[in-house]
Design a protein around this motif. Structure first.
Motif, PDB file in Angstrom:
ATOM      1  N   HIS A 130       0.876  -1.317   0.220  1.00 10.34           N
ATOM      2  CA  HIS A 130      -0.104  -0.026   0.484  1.00 10.34           C
ATOM      3  C   HIS A 130       0.901   1.435   0.233  1.00 10.34           C
ATOM      4  O   HIS A 130       0.778   2.043  -0.458  1.00 10.34           O
ATOM      5  CB  HIS A 130      -0.719   0.045   1.483  1.00 10.34           C
ATOM      6  CG  HIS A 130      -2.625  -0.580   0.731  1.00 10.34           C
ATOM      7  ND1 HIS A 130      -3.190  -1.199   1.939  1.00 10.34           N
ATOM      8  CD2 HIS A 130      -2.971  -0.543  -0.013  1.00 10.34           C
ATOM      9  CE1 HIS A 130      -4.578  -1.334   1.440  1.00 10.34           C
ATOM     10  NE2 HIS A 130      -4.068  -0.893  -0.120  1.00 10.34           N
ATOM     11  N   VAL A 131       1.967   1.437   0.676  1.00 17.02           N
ATOM     12  CA  VAL A 131       2.423   2.260   1.164  1.00 17.02           C
ATOM     13  C   VAL A 131       3.492   2.302  -0.751  1.00 17.02           C
ATOM     14  O   VAL A 131       4.132   4.029  -0.639  1.00 17.02           O
ATOM     15  CB  VAL A 131       2.948   2.299   1.973  1.00 17.02           C
ATOM     16  CG1 VAL A 131       2.432   2.757   3.122  1.00 17.02           C
ATOM     17  CG2 VAL A 131       4.057   1.657   2.392  1.00 17.02           C
ATOM     18  N   ALA A 132       3.839   1.219  -0.859  1.00 15.38           N
ATOM     19  CA  ALA A 132       4.870   1.647  -2.000  1.00 15.38           C
ATOM     20  C   ALA A 132       3.768   2.392  -3.245  1.00 15.38           C
ATOM     21  O   ALA A 132       4.560   2.943  -3.959  1.00 15.38           O
ATOM     22  CB  ALA A 132       5.227   0.164  -2.017  1.00 15.38           C
ATOM     23  N   SER A 133       2.186   1.961  -3.282  1.00 13.26           N
ATOM     24  CA  SER A 133       1.914   1.859  -4.194  1.00 13.26           C
ATOM     25  C   SER A 133       1.453   3.805  -4.439  1.00 13.26           C
ATOM     26  O   SER A 133       0.961   4.143  -5.133  1.00 13.26           O
ATOM     27  CB  SER A 133       0.034   1.846  -4.403  1.00 13.26           C
ATOM     28  OG  SER A 133      -0.563   1.969  -3.484  1.00 13.26           O
ATOM     29  N   GLN A 134       1.850   4.351  -3.048  1.00 14.46           N
ATOM     30  CA  GLN A 134       1.592   5.738  -3.126  1.00 14.46           C
ATOM     31  C   GLN A 134       2.841   6.653  -3.471  1.00 14.46           C
ATOM     32  O   GLN A 134       3.227   8.052  -3.541  1.00 14.46           O
ATOM     33  CB  GLN A 134       1.226   6.140  -1.206  1.00 14.46           C
ATOM     34  CG  GLN A 134      -0.025   5.659  -1.206  1.00 14.46           C
ATOM     35  CD  GLN A 134      -1.043   6.014  -1.909  1.00 14.46           C
ATOM     36  OE1 GLN A 134      -1.425   6.839  -2.526  1.00 14.46           O
ATOM     37  NE2 GLN A 134      -1.655   4.857  -3.158  1.00 14.46           N
TER      38      GLN A 134
END
Length: 336
Positions: free
Chosen positions: A266-270
């Motif tokens: 999730h944080v990498a996708s941001q």
């Protein structure tokens, strides 16, 4: 042929097996029952054979969260165990205790170090639970309530009674348990970005290694995943830390669903991967950070809130940052 769980387990066979659930597995979720029984079989494959209907419970299809009962008959399709696991059938887990955060007659909360798997399987001969059982031969029941990635440190719950396991897992499933992590991510996290609600899909690379990716909301293979993010501090990088010219952000991350690699993906996708993440991070940056002291992923299971399975008292446990993460954090923080 019927097999009573708890006896000698026959080797993998091209034929399906009929397995009778023993008393010690009464009330366990079907997926957890299979993961324990099919040693060496990747969890992704276990969930695949459940979804496809190859696994049968009393001759009928069943969902992963179905509770099995003593005397139930489970049909196991032919499966292949991981090569490494099958090559070391005689390896015995060494006895090991872990730092205890809480313990009574119902449950045990330990502080898991990074680099240790929570259980054996998928190329890992043994993990935390096998080592604990070896260290506590007098314990009649020790089962993982939940899991942490091998690279993640922090709070891990172990049930000491079947009733405690069932009630605690119910809290996880009903999102009544608060799981908050500390993560140091690349760049400045936007203060207004507080919720990530994006479905995730698990898949395998060509070499069989598991990965997870964000998919569209209408993707039939996507599983809903919700992550709450609260920035604690934005840290401008010191000149000595090459590659962190955009700084980094320390986040409190609470997961409302428990998907595989959820926080990391999730944080990498941001656009803000976790520092040191060797699966979803910035690999070139990770090499630079390793030379500056960060040799692991900066993700730590910091706080856990739940209701005690017997007394129903609300309990909050915290685990301080491990020394190596605190040292790196102090290193990148500007002088006061």
């Amino acid at each position: 042929m019927k097999q009573i769980i708890g006896g000698a387990r026959p080797p993998a066979s091209p034929r399906a097996a009929q397995v009778t659930v023993g008393e010690q597995s009464d009330g366990q979720r079907l997926d957890n029952f299979l993961i324990r029984e099919l040693k060496g079989v990747p969890k992704t494959h276990v969930y695949r054979i459940i979804r496809s209907g190859e696994v049968r419970l009393n001759k009928g299809r069943a969902a992963a969260d179905t509770r099995v009962a003593a005397g139930d008959v489970v049909r196991l399709p032919p499966v292949r165990v991981a090569e490494r696991a099958s090559q070391t059938p005689g390896m015995v887990a060494p006895a090991r205790e872990f730092p205890v955060l809480f313990e009574d007659e119902h449950l045990l909360a330990i502080d898991k170090p990074a680099g240790v798997a929570v259980h054996g399987g998928s190329g890992v001969s043994f993990g935390v639970i096998e080592q604990l059982r070896r260290a506590r031969p007098q314990a009649k029941f020790l089962e993982l309530v939940h899991r942490l990635d091998r690279e993640t440190s922090g709070i891990l719950l172990v049930a000491k009674r079947r009733s405690a396991l069932t009630k605690l897992q119910d809290q996880f499933r009903e999102r009544d348990m608060g799981k908050t992590y500390l993560a140091l991510v690349q760049g400045v996290w936007p203060a207004q970005r507080k919720v990530i609600d994006q479905p995730l899909h698990k898949y395998l690379l060509a070499d069989g290694e598991r990965r997870v990716k964000v998919v569209a909301k209408d993707d039939p293979d996507g599983m809903r995943a919700v992550t709450l993010v609260r920035p604690c501090a934005v840290i401008p990088a010191q000149a000595a830390i090459q590659g962190l010219s955009g700084g980094c952000s320390l986040l409190e991350v609470t997961i409302k669903t428990g998907r595989t690699h959820q926080i990391r993906v999730h944080v990498a996708s941001q656009g803000h991967p976790i520092l040191g993440d060797d699966k979803y991070g910035d690999f070139e940056l990770n090499r630079l950070l390793a030379r500056n002291g960060l040799k692991r992923m900066f993700l730590h299971a910091w706080r856990l809130q739940f209701s005690h399975p017997a007394s129903l008292e609300r309990i909050e446990l915290t685990s301080p940052l491990p020394a190596e993460l605190q040292k790196f954090l102090d290193h990148v923080r500007p002088p006061a």
